[in-house]
Design a protein around this motif. Structure first.
Motif, PDB file in Angstrom:
ATOM      1  N   LEU A 106      -0.948  -1.659  -6.001  1.00 26.76           N
ATOM      2  CA  LEU A 106      -2.283  -1.559  -5.102  1.00 26.76           C
ATOM      3  C   LEU A 106      -3.150  -2.727  -5.598  1.00 26.76           C
ATOM      4  O   LEU A 106      -4.092  -3.285  -4.530  1.00 26.76           O
ATOM      5  CB  LEU A 106      -3.180  -0.031  -5.468  1.00 26.76           C
ATOM      6  N   GLU A 131      -4.556  -8.297   1.035  1.00 27.92           N
ATOM      7  CA  GLU A 131      -5.530  -7.966   1.917  1.00 27.92           C
ATOM      8  C   GLU A 131      -6.772  -8.712   2.068  1.00 27.92           C
ATOM      9  O   GLU A 131      -7.437  -8.796   3.338  1.00 27.92           O
ATOM     10  CB  GLU A 131      -6.038  -6.157   1.858  1.00 27.92           C
ATOM     11  N   ILE A 159       0.839  -1.105   0.077  1.00 25.55           N
ATOM     12  CA  ILE A 159      -0.035  -0.013   0.014  1.00 25.55           C
ATOM     13  C   ILE A 159       0.872   1.089   0.008  1.00 25.55           C
ATOM     14  O   ILE A 159       0.569   2.204  -0.966  1.00 25.55           O
ATOM     15  CB  ILE A 159      -0.693   0.000   1.573  1.00 25.55           C
ATOM     16  N   ALA A 181      -1.516  -5.551  -3.342  1.00 25.93           N
ATOM     17  CA  ALA A 181      -2.036  -5.081  -2.011  1.00 25.93           C
ATOM     18  C   ALA A 181      -3.535  -5.484  -1.804  1.00 25.93           C
ATOM     19  O   ALA A 181      -3.831  -6.244  -0.688  1.00 25.93           O
ATOM     20  CB  ALA A 181      -1.751  -3.613  -1.848  1.00 25.93           C
ATOM     21  N   THR A 182      -4.433  -5.209  -2.783  1.00 23.38           N
ATOM     22  CA  THR A 182      -5.901  -5.748  -2.505  1.00 23.38           C
ATOM     23  C   THR A 182      -5.865  -7.220  -2.452  1.00 23.38           C
ATOM     24  O   THR A 182      -6.757  -7.753  -1.485  1.00 23.38           O
ATOM     25  CB  THR A 182      -6.564  -5.048  -3.579  1.00 23.38           C
TER      26      THR A 182
END
Length: 519
Positions: free
Chosen positions: A255, A262, A219, A258-259
């Motif tokens: 990103l 996550e 992130i 990162a998603t």
């Protein structure tokens, strides 16, 4: 929550109004110092870079370094607040900020200053995120409206009063620009002491906690790459260039990774179920729009008064008071009405509509617009900001459990800051284009080569230019500023749409969500 993780909440009991006000005084003091540290320096930066013999690129990086670390670290601070003691984390962020301020004040060259400001930005990001998390942890959403007026007032005072204070410091021979960094440290120390004695928050003890270092790193890296692109696009390279493709593509890829991370870890930095919740999604969209419009607009108002109208930094700060007053009054009044009614959507909708009206009025600015008209339009913008900005965060905080309050609050603050960064860059590029075209047209009509003011058009100090050229620059800046406020108004319309689409809900009267029947 994973099966191996056990939550134990240590309650200190509800805080009285007096205890809340005592703790709030320390929180708001350090929030003001952290926010003002950027706006104070903005006025003094030309003098600072000149004394340190820095370049234009380094000038930009002094601003960008702080912005990068503050924005990228916001969701990480918020998640840590959900896992560990909120009080200790608030104090840790204050200590980081104090150390960064002192190091920045003693720097001897621009390289040291950039590094110091990046370190200081870590503390600023923590303070800005954790103050709202701490307030959410000690005040129920229904009661929080009455205290939001204080929060809005402090943010307005820091945004508008910072440049005024910076101008006074730079203009005072006994102080000098280094005190732009030093001045916040003693107040932050006072806030640290006050919070140690007054801030008492429930502490959630968790066994077998695993911090998502990979997700946090992805992130931070993705956001940093995009912010670097936003800061330098249309200046160091074109919008359509290989650098843009590499930075935007790389940032989006990071990103996206990162998603993916996550969605698979037990303790994500940004919990995706919260982000996918309707209220949070719309609040994020609204915060992006309000951030782009408000931060972008307020930055260029100061420039309009100084370059477009010829006022000093101190005078420009005084002329910004109507906006500060609008934020203070509207956030206080709206907050008390929200506490009384328990309803938040009508005030957010009204605030975003008023914000559009204020920016629409400012879109008619030129180099000789009467000051009473500008002041009135700025007050309207301030009213809109005061009714919408903090209440978008409150709407999200009302929908999540106390254990997720840090991640939820910091996510909204993160997107608002990101929106502000993008707004400053995009509006700045539009302003520069209009100024360049206007100056070229005027100078050509005068029979003067357009390059005569190329070095002065971007400077805050026009005194070195001939009087005729100074007039051309002021007219160009004054007339171009209205265009960027028209764009701000259009962006703020997105905030209206998001506010209207929000689900009407009653604010709860408890700090945490009611437990499920099974519990």
């Amino acid at each position: 929550m994973s099966a191996t993780t056990v939550d134990r909440v240590e309650q200190q009991g509800p805080m009285s109004h007096r205890e809340i006000m005592e703790a709030l005084s320390g929180l708001l003091l350090v929030l003001f110092v952290a926010m003002a540290s950027s706006t104070i320096v903005s006025t003094a930066l030309p003098k600072i870079i000149g004394d340190l013999e820095g370049t234009q690129t380094q000038y930009t990086w002094v601003v960008t370094a702080t912005l990068l670390t503050a924005t990228a670290s916001t969701p990480i601070w918020g998640k840590l607040a959900d896992l560990y003691s909120k009080k200790i984390l608030v104090q840790a962020s204050i200590v980081v900020f104090i150390l960064g301020s002192l190091i920045a004040g003693f720097t001897q060259n621009t390289e040291q200053l950039i590094a110091a400001r990046a370190f200081q930005g870590l503390g600023m990001g923590g303070v800005q995120a954790l103050v709202q998390v701490a307030i959410a942890a000690m005040i129920p959403p229904r009661e929080r409206g009455r205290y939001n007026g204080y929060l809005g007032g402090v943010m307005a005072l820091a945004t508008v009063g910072g440049p005024l204070l910076g101008g006074v410091i730079v203009d005072t021979d006994a102080l000098g620009w280094r005190w732009c960094f030093f001045i916040g440290a003693p107040f932050a120390v006072i806030a640290l002491i006050v919070l140690q004695k007054t801030l008492h928050l429930p502490v959630m003890r968790r066994d077998n906690v695993k911090i998502d270092y990979l997700g946090a790193s992805l992130i931070a890296a993705g956001v940093s790459v995009i912010l670097v692109w936003v800061s330098f696009v249309d200046d160091s390279f074109a919008w359509l260039s290989w650098q843009t493709a590499a930075m935007v593509g790389g940032g989006v890829l990071l990103l996206a990774l990162a998603t993916w991370v996550e969605s698979r870890v037990a303790e994500p930095v940004v919990p995706l179920p919260i982000v996918r919740e309707r209220t949070t999604t719309l609040a994020i969209i609204g915060s992006l729009a309000v951030g782009m419009a408000m931060f972008g607009g307020s930055v260029f108002l100061g420039q309009y008064f100084q370059i477009g109208r010829g006022y000093s930094p101190t005078e420009a700060g005084l002329l910004m008071i109507p906006m500060m007053a609008g934020v203070l009054v509207s956030s206080t009044v709206a907050g008390r009405l929200i506490t009384k009614s328990g309803r938040i959507k009508p005030y957010v909708v009204a605030g975003t509509i008023i914000l559009v009206a204020g920016f629409s009025a400012l879109s008619f600015l030129d180099h000789d617009t009467p000051l009473w008209y500008i002041g009135t339009a700025m007050a309207v913008v301030g009213i809109g900001v005061g009714m919408s900005m903090q209440n978008l965060v409150l709407a999200v905080q009302n929908t999540v459990a106390l254990k997720d309050i840090g991640a939820a609050s910091s996510t909204v603050a993160f997107f608002r800051s990101l929106g502000g960064t993008i707004g400053v860059s995009v509006l700045g590029a539009v302003l520069a284009r209009h100024v360049s075209d206007s100056m070229t047209e005027q100078l050509t009509a005068m029979g003067v080569p357009a390059g005569a003011a190329s070095s002065g058009g971007g400077s805050l100090n026009l005194s070195s230019l001939p009087e005729a050229i100074q007039h051309v620059v002021r007219v160009a800046y004054g007339d171009a500023t209205g265009h960027i406020f028209l764009i701000s108004a259009a962006v703020a319309v997105v905030g209206v749409i998001a506010a209207v689409a929000m689900k009407p809900t009653k604010l709860r009267s408890t700090v945490d969500l009611a437990p499920a029947p099974a519990e």
